[in-house]
Design a protein around this motif. Structure first.
Motif, short mmCIF file in Angstrom:
data_model
loop_
_atom_site.label_atom_id
_atom_site.label_comp_id
_atom_site.label_asym_id
_atom_site.label_seq_id
_atom_site.Cartn_x
_atom_site.Cartn_y
_atom_site.Cartn_z
N UNK A 1 45.09 25.09 -101.65
CA UNK A 1 45.25 23.66 -101.91
C UNK A 1 45.64 23.41 -103.36
N UNK A 2 46.66 22.59 -103.54
CA UNK A 2 47.05 22.11 -104.86
C UNK A 2 46.94 20.59 -104.85
N UNK A 3 46.16 20.05 -105.76
CA UNK A 3 45.98 18.61 -105.86
C UNK A 3 46.33 18.17 -107.27
N UNK A 4 47.26 17.23 -107.37
CA UNK A 4 47.70 16.72 -108.66
C UNK A 4 47.28 15.26 -108.77
N UNK B 1 48.53 15.22 -113.59
CA UNK B 1 49.98 15.13 -113.63
C UNK B 1 50.49 15.63 -114.98
N UNK B 2 51.56 16.41 -114.93
CA UNK B 2 52.11 17.01 -116.13
C UNK B 2 51.57 18.40 -116.42
N UNK C 1 52.05 14.02 -108.77
CA UNK C 1 51.17 13.76 -107.63
C UNK C 1 51.81 14.08 -106.28
N UNK C 2 53.11 13.92 -106.19
CA UNK C 2 53.80 14.23 -104.93
C UNK C 2 53.88 15.73 -104.64
N UNK C 3 53.47 16.56 -105.58
CA UNK C 3 53.38 18.00 -105.33
C UNK C 3 52.09 18.38 -104.62
N UNK C 4 51.20 17.43 -104.45
CA UNK C 4 49.93 17.69 -103.77
C UNK C 4 50.17 18.13 -102.34
N UNK C 5 49.62 19.29 -101.98
CA UNK C 5 49.83 19.86 -100.65
C UNK C 5 49.05 21.17 -100.55
N UNK C 6 49.02 21.71 -99.35
CA UNK C 6 48.58 23.10 -99.17
C UNK C 6 49.83 23.96 -99.30
N UNK C 7 49.74 24.96 -100.16
CA UNK C 7 50.87 25.85 -100.42
C UNK C 7 50.66 27.17 -99.68
N UNK C 8 51.71 27.60 -98.99
CA UNK C 8 51.68 28.83 -98.21
C UNK C 8 52.75 29.79 -98.71
N UNK C 9 52.40 31.06 -98.77
CA UNK C 9 53.45 32.05 -98.95
C UNK C 9 53.72 32.71 -97.61
#
Length: 126
Positions: A121-124, A14-15, A88-96
């Motif tokens: 995948x982005x995991x915070x 985080x951060x 942490x709430x930004x954790x997700x699979x990111x798609x363009x």
């Protein structure tokens, strides 16, 4: 047919910061609006940011405004998402995703985008 490949995801505290890239297989990509979306487990895919074909117009979800920046380099057929002050709430699979209509405007609706990448995948961690 446009193929999109995302990269740059990973695990960050985080951060911290990450920069995602979305590379396209064809030069026509430079005329398409592009959006970034994300999907967390058990949730619907949601809009994150979008950019028009020239890079002169951008839009962001309220949840990322001021922390994320979308940009593009048309000479490289690539769109970026710079993510700072990650939570942490930004954790997700990111798609363009790219709209299939050249020089059209970007939107925040998944239904308006014709071409999608496989996601990264982005995991915070907290």
């Amino acid at each position: 047919q446009v193929q999109l490949v995302e990269s740059g995801g990973g695990l960050v505290q985080a951060g911290g910061s990450l920069r995602l890239s979305c590379a396209a297989s064809v030069s026509a990509f430079s005329s398409y609006p592009v959006g970034w979306f994300r999907q967390a487990p058990g949730k619907e895919r949601e809009f994150v940011a979008a950019i028009n074909w020239s890079g002169g117009y951008t839009a962001y979800a309220d949840s990322v405004k001021g922390r994320f920046t979308i940009s593009r380099e048309n000479a490289k057929n690539t769109v970026y998402l710079q993510m700072n002050s990650l939570k942490p709430e930004d954790t997700a699979v990111y798609y363009c995703a790219a709209r299939g209509s050249p020089y059209s405007g970007p939107t925040s609706y998944t239904r308006d985008y014709h071409y999608w990448g496989q996601g990264t995948q982005v995991t915070v961690s907290s």
